[in-house]
Design a protein around this motif. Structure first.
Motif, PDB file in Angstrom:
ATOM      1  N   MET A  46       0.813  -1.206   0.000  1.00  0.00           N
ATOM      2  CA  MET A  46       0.000   0.000   0.000  1.00  0.00           C
ATOM      3  C   MET A  46       0.854   1.267   0.000  1.00  0.00           C
ATOM      4  O   MET A  46       0.481   2.292  -0.574  1.00  0.00           O
ATOM      5  CB  MET A  46      -0.912  -0.014   1.224  1.00  0.00           C
ATOM      6  CG  MET A  46      -1.995   1.035   1.189  1.00  0.00           C
ATOM      7  SD  MET A  46      -2.959   0.963   2.670  1.00  0.00           S
ATOM      8  CE  MET A  46      -3.738  -0.607   2.460  1.00  0.00           C
ATOM      9  N   GLU A  55      -4.720   1.597  -3.390  1.00  0.00           N
ATOM     10  CA  GLU A  55      -4.626   1.388  -1.937  1.00  0.00           C
ATOM     11  C   GLU A  55      -5.745   0.484  -1.424  1.00  0.00           C
ATOM     12  O   GLU A  55      -5.527  -0.377  -0.574  1.00  0.00           O
ATOM     13  CB  GLU A  55      -4.685   2.751  -1.231  1.00  0.00           C
ATOM     14  CG  GLU A  55      -3.399   3.557  -1.375  1.00  0.00           C
ATOM     15  CD  GLU A  55      -3.466   4.852  -0.608  1.00  0.00           C
ATOM     16  OE1 GLU A  55      -2.403   5.432  -0.350  1.00  0.00           O
ATOM     17  OE2 GLU A  55      -4.587   5.293  -0.273  1.00  0.00           O
ATOM     18  N   LEU A  66      -6.781 -10.186   8.261  1.00  0.00           N
ATOM     19  CA  LEU A  66      -7.346 -10.044   9.602  1.00  0.00           C
ATOM     20  C   LEU A  66      -8.425 -11.101   9.851  1.00  0.00           C
ATOM     21  O   LEU A  66      -8.515 -11.685  10.945  1.00  0.00           O
ATOM     22  CB  LEU A  66      -7.930  -8.640   9.757  1.00  0.00           C
ATOM     23  CG  LEU A  66      -8.500  -8.286  11.127  1.00  0.00           C
ATOM     24  CD1 LEU A  66      -7.388  -8.249  12.168  1.00  0.00           C
ATOM     25  CD2 LEU A  66      -9.216  -6.950  11.076  1.00  0.00           C
TER      26      LEU A  66
ATOM     27  N   ALA B  40      -7.902  11.122   0.825  1.00  0.00           N
ATOM     28  CA  ALA B  40      -8.202   9.704   1.056  1.00  0.00           C
ATOM     29  C   ALA B  40      -6.954   8.847   0.898  1.00  0.00           C
ATOM     30  O   ALA B  40      -6.782   7.844   1.610  1.00  0.00           O
ATOM     31  CB  ALA B  40      -9.282   9.243   0.095  1.00  0.00           C
ATOM     32  N   THR B  41      -6.083   9.244  -0.027  1.00  0.00           N
ATOM     33  CA  THR B  41      -4.853   8.461  -0.208  1.00  0.00           C
ATOM     34  C   THR B  41      -3.941   8.537   1.012  1.00  0.00           C
ATOM     35  O   THR B  41      -3.116   7.652   1.224  1.00  0.00           O
ATOM     36  CB  THR B  41      -4.077   8.973  -1.435  1.00  0.00           C
ATOM     37  OG1 THR B  41      -3.962  10.387  -1.340  1.00  0.00           O
ATOM     38  CG2 THR B  41      -4.774   8.590  -2.713  1.00  0.00           C
ATOM     39  N   GLN B  42      -4.089   9.590   1.801  1.00  0.00           N
ATOM     40  CA  GLN B  42      -3.312   9.676   3.048  1.00  0.00           C
ATOM     41  C   GLN B  42      -4.018   8.947   4.196  1.00  0.00           C
ATOM     42  O   GLN B  42      -3.368   8.498   5.143  1.00  0.00           O
ATOM     43  CB  GLN B  42      -3.121  11.154   3.430  1.00  0.00           C
ATOM     44  CG  GLN B  42      -2.258  11.939   2.448  1.00  0.00           C
ATOM     45  CD  GLN B  42      -2.251  13.423   2.769  1.00  0.00           C
ATOM     46  OE1 GLN B  42      -3.262  13.970   3.205  1.00  0.00           O
ATOM     47  NE2 GLN B  42      -1.110  14.066   2.564  1.00  0.00           N
ATOM     48  N   ILE B  44      -6.068   6.158   4.021  1.00  0.00           N
ATOM     49  CA  ILE B  44      -6.151   4.691   3.919  1.00  0.00           C
ATOM     50  C   ILE B  44      -4.952   3.989   4.564  1.00  0.00           C
ATOM     51  O   ILE B  44      -5.133   2.974   5.249  1.00  0.00           O
ATOM     52  CB  ILE B  44      -6.342   4.278   2.442  1.00  0.00           C
ATOM     53  CG1 ILE B  44      -7.735   4.714   1.989  1.00  0.00           C
ATOM     54  CG2 ILE B  44      -6.219   2.772   2.267  1.00  0.00           C
ATOM     55  CD1 ILE B  44      -7.995   4.522   0.520  1.00  0.00           C
ATOM     56  N   PRO B  45      -3.721   4.476   4.383  1.00  0.00           N
ATOM     57  CA  PRO B  45      -2.611   3.804   5.086  1.00  0.00           C
ATOM     58  C   PRO B  45      -2.766   3.804   6.606  1.00  0.00           C
ATOM     59  O   PRO B  45      -2.401   2.826   7.271  1.00  0.00           O
ATOM     60  CB  PRO B  45      -1.387   4.622   4.655  1.00  0.00           C
ATOM     61  CG  PRO B  45      -1.740   5.152   3.328  1.00  0.00           C
ATOM     62  CD  PRO B  45      -3.197   5.453   3.411  1.00  0.00           C
ATOM     63  N   LEU B  47      -5.593   3.629   8.086  1.00  0.00           N
ATOM     64  CA  LEU B  47      -6.614   2.593   8.305  1.00  0.00           C
ATOM     65  C   LEU B  47      -5.965   1.216   8.300  1.00  0.00           C
ATOM     66  O   LEU B  47      -6.294   0.340   9.127  1.00  0.00           O
ATOM     67  CB  LEU B  47      -7.664   2.692   7.200  1.00  0.00           C
ATOM     68  CG  LEU B  47      -9.006   2.013   7.423  1.00  0.00           C
ATOM     69  CD1 LEU B  47      -9.723   2.653   8.589  1.00  0.00           C
ATOM     70  CD2 LEU B  47      -9.853   2.114   6.166  1.00  0.00           C
ATOM     71  N   ALA B  48      -5.041   1.038   7.356  1.00  0.00           N
ATOM     72  CA  ALA B  48      -4.401  -0.281   7.240  1.00  0.00           C
ATOM     73  C   ALA B  48      -3.466  -0.555   8.406  1.00  0.00           C
ATOM     74  O   ALA B  48      -3.451  -1.670   8.949  1.00  0.00           O
ATOM     75  CB  ALA B  48      -3.621  -0.364   5.932  1.00  0.00           C
ATOM     76  N   LEU B  52      -6.160  -2.042  11.230  1.00  0.00           N
ATOM     77  CA  LEU B  52      -6.006  -3.503  11.145  1.00  0.00           C
ATOM     78  C   LEU B  52      -5.099  -4.031  12.251  1.00  0.00           C
ATOM     79  O   LEU B  52      -5.413  -5.044  12.882  1.00  0.00           O
ATOM     80  CB  LEU B  52      -5.432  -3.892   9.769  1.00  0.00           C
ATOM     81  CG  LEU B  52      -6.364  -3.697   8.569  1.00  0.00           C
ATOM     82  CD1 LEU B  52      -5.723  -4.269   7.318  1.00  0.00           C
ATOM     83  CD2 LEU B  52      -7.697  -4.346   8.815  1.00  0.00           C
ATOM     84  N   LEU B  55      -7.059  -3.944  15.543  1.00  0.00           N
ATOM     85  CA  LEU B  55      -8.050  -5.013  15.650  1.00  0.00           C
ATOM     86  C   LEU B  55      -7.381  -6.370  15.832  1.00  0.00           C
ATOM     87  O   LEU B  55      -7.844  -7.218  16.615  1.00  0.00           O
ATOM     88  CB  LEU B  55      -8.940  -5.024  14.407  1.00  0.00           C
ATOM     89  CG  LEU B  55      -9.925  -3.866  14.279  1.00  0.00           C
ATOM     90  CD1 LEU B  55     -10.709  -3.977  12.986  1.00  0.00           C
ATOM     91  CD2 LEU B  55     -10.878  -3.840  15.467  1.00  0.00           C
ATOM     92  N   PHE B  56      -6.286  -6.578  15.121  1.00  0.00           N
ATOM     93  CA  PHE B  56      -5.559  -7.845  15.277  1.00  0.00           C
ATOM     94  C   PHE B  56      -5.059  -8.001  16.711  1.00  0.00           C
ATOM     95  O   PHE B  56      -5.188  -9.074  17.316  1.00  0.00           O
ATOM     96  CB  PHE B  56      -4.383  -7.890  14.308  1.00  0.00           C
ATOM     97  CG  PHE B  56      -3.435  -9.021  14.576  1.00  0.00           C
ATOM     98  CD1 PHE B  56      -3.763 -10.311  14.213  1.00  0.00           C
ATOM     99  CD2 PHE B  56      -2.228  -8.787  15.214  1.00  0.00           C
ATOM    100  CE1 PHE B  56      -2.897 -11.358  14.478  1.00  0.00           C
ATOM    101  CE2 PHE B  56      -1.360  -9.822  15.481  1.00  0.00           C
ATOM    102  CZ  PHE B  56      -1.687 -11.115  15.118  1.00  0.00           C
ATOM    103  N   GLY B  59      -7.936  -8.819  19.069  1.00  0.00           N
ATOM    104  CA  GLY B  59      -8.329 -10.226  18.931  1.00  0.00           C
ATOM    105  C   GLY B  59      -7.324 -11.169  19.549  1.00  0.00           C
ATOM    106  O   GLY B  59      -7.691 -12.146  20.215  1.00  0.00           O
ATOM    107  N   LEU B  60      -6.056 -10.844  19.353  1.00  0.00           N
ATOM    108  CA  LEU B  60      -5.003 -11.690  19.939  1.00  0.00           C
ATOM    109  C   LEU B  60      -5.061 -11.643  21.472  1.00  0.00           C
ATOM    110  O   LEU B  60      -4.919 -12.675  22.139  1.00  0.00           O
ATOM    111  CB  LEU B  60      -3.644 -11.213  19.450  1.00  0.00           C
ATOM    112  CG  LEU B  60      -2.444 -12.069  19.844  1.00  0.00           C
ATOM    113  CD1 LEU B  60      -2.512 -13.421  19.160  1.00  0.00           C
ATOM    114  CD2 LEU B  60      -1.146 -11.368  19.486  1.00  0.00           C
ATOM    115  N   THR B  63      -7.957 -13.706  22.669  1.00  0.00           N
ATOM    116  CA  THR B  63      -7.651 -15.136  22.519  1.00  0.00           C
ATOM    117  C   THR B  63      -6.684 -15.605  23.607  1.00  0.00           C
ATOM    118  O   THR B  63      -6.861 -16.694  24.183  1.00  0.00           O
ATOM    119  CB  THR B  63      -7.043 -15.390  21.133  1.00  0.00           C
ATOM    120  OG1 THR B  63      -7.959 -14.926  20.148  1.00  0.00           O
ATOM    121  CG2 THR B  63      -6.792 -16.866  20.909  1.00  0.00           C
ATOM    122  N   LEU B  66      -8.616 -15.899  26.962  1.00  0.00           N
ATOM    123  CA  LEU B  66      -9.490 -17.071  27.009  1.00  0.00           C
ATOM    124  C   LEU B  66      -8.672 -18.363  27.010  1.00  0.00           C
ATOM    125  O   LEU B  66      -9.065 -19.349  27.644  1.00  0.00           O
ATOM    126  CB  LEU B  66     -10.451 -17.039  25.817  1.00  0.00           C
ATOM    127  CG  LEU B  66     -11.471 -15.904  25.857  1.00  0.00           C
ATOM    128  CD1 LEU B  66     -12.282 -15.858  24.582  1.00  0.00           C
ATOM    129  CD2 LEU B  66     -12.408 -16.057  27.049  1.00  0.00           C
TER     130      LEU B  66
END
Lengths: 151, 114
Positions: A46, A55, A66, B40-42, B44-45, B47-48, B52, B55-56, B59-60, B63, B66
């Motif tokens: 990206m 992107e 994910l 938006a191009t600035q 999205i990275p 967001l990634a 992400l 959130l990972f 979740g980890l 997990t 538990l």
């Protein structure tokens, strides 16, 4: 069902300090690695994109990664839960249900049984109360067994 | 509470707390990055990376926590199983063996174990 054999379970319990087998651990680790690799590839690619479309394409890959991690985590936990449940049933089998009605009158069809949390009355052999603690009640007027008992 | 002892006994829960903390921080940083960007191009990275990764990590962490609960339950079952076997052996060999061969009491971890 070799894994349900109490002796096998006993040996396995002595050897393991966690409820997961080697296969489960391998599967869980593999899922995490695949998901992480997808997210890393998404993030890496990206950074070289200049358009929104480019992107978003790589962002989709990250979202899929994910999801892979999430599914892997879920499978890991469900497998552990299942293994613990199997071990619990084998180590601590459910006690014999206390069936007062059977003690009082045997399979007398006229005796009805009340179980805690169960709204209807049942005959002693009714499958709906199998394994549940029950209290015998006399077949007084107005107490009607459930439809399964009547069938 | 001895923090080192707690970390050694509850490494999985400590890792879970760390992962959740990291996830929250990543989400906040991602949000701040997106809110301060105009294109938006600035955005999205951020967001990634922030979204992400956050959130990972959440979740980890869940997990791991538990999994620690399941591991505790497994150890408790193991303790009960060993006790039952010991009683069976002592019942077949005669009384008095329990006191002689009783294993050292080992604690079962709990969430508040210090």
């Amino acid at each position: 069902m070799d894994e349900l054999d109490p002796e096998v379970l006993s040996r396995r319990q002595q050897a393991m300090w966690h409820p997961w087998k080697a296969d489960d651990m391998t599967r869980g680790l593999l899922g995490q690695l695949v998901g992480l690799a997808m997210m890393a590839a998404s993030w890496s690619e990206m950074s070289s994109q200049v358009t929104v479309r480019g992107e978003l394409t790589w962002l989709n890959l990250g979202v899929v990664g994910l999801l892979v991690c999430g599914v892997s985590n879920t499978i890991w936990l469900l497998q552990g839960r299942r293994n613990v449940g199997t071990a619990r049933v084998l180590v601590l089998p459910d006690p014999q249900p206390r069936n007062d009605a059977a003690a009082v009158a045997g399979p007398d069809a006229r005796v009805v049984v009340k179980a805690p949390g169960v709204t209807m009355y049942h005959r002693p052999g009714c499958p709906l109360i199998a394994g549940k603690p029950t209290v015998a009640r006399g077949a007084r007027h107005g107490r009607v067994p459930c439809q399964v008992c009547q069938a | 509470m001895d923090i080192v002892k707690w970390l050694r006994n509850q490494w999985d829960r400590a890792a879970a707390i760390a992962a959740v903390g990291f996830g929250v921080v990543a989400l906040i940083l991602g949000y701040l990055g997106v809110s301060r960007s105009t294109l938006a191009t600035q955005q999205i990275p951020y967001l990634a990376s922030g979204g992400l990764a956050g959130l990972f990590a959440l979740g980890l962490g869940a997990t791991l926590w538990l999994s620690a609960d399941l591991r505790d339950e497994w150890r408790k079952l193991d303790l009960i199983h060993k006790d039952i076997r010991l009683r069976q052996v002592s019942a077949t060999n005669g009384s008095g063996l329990i006191a002689a061969s009783k294993p050292r009491a080992h604690r079962t971890r709990t969430a508040v174990d210090g």
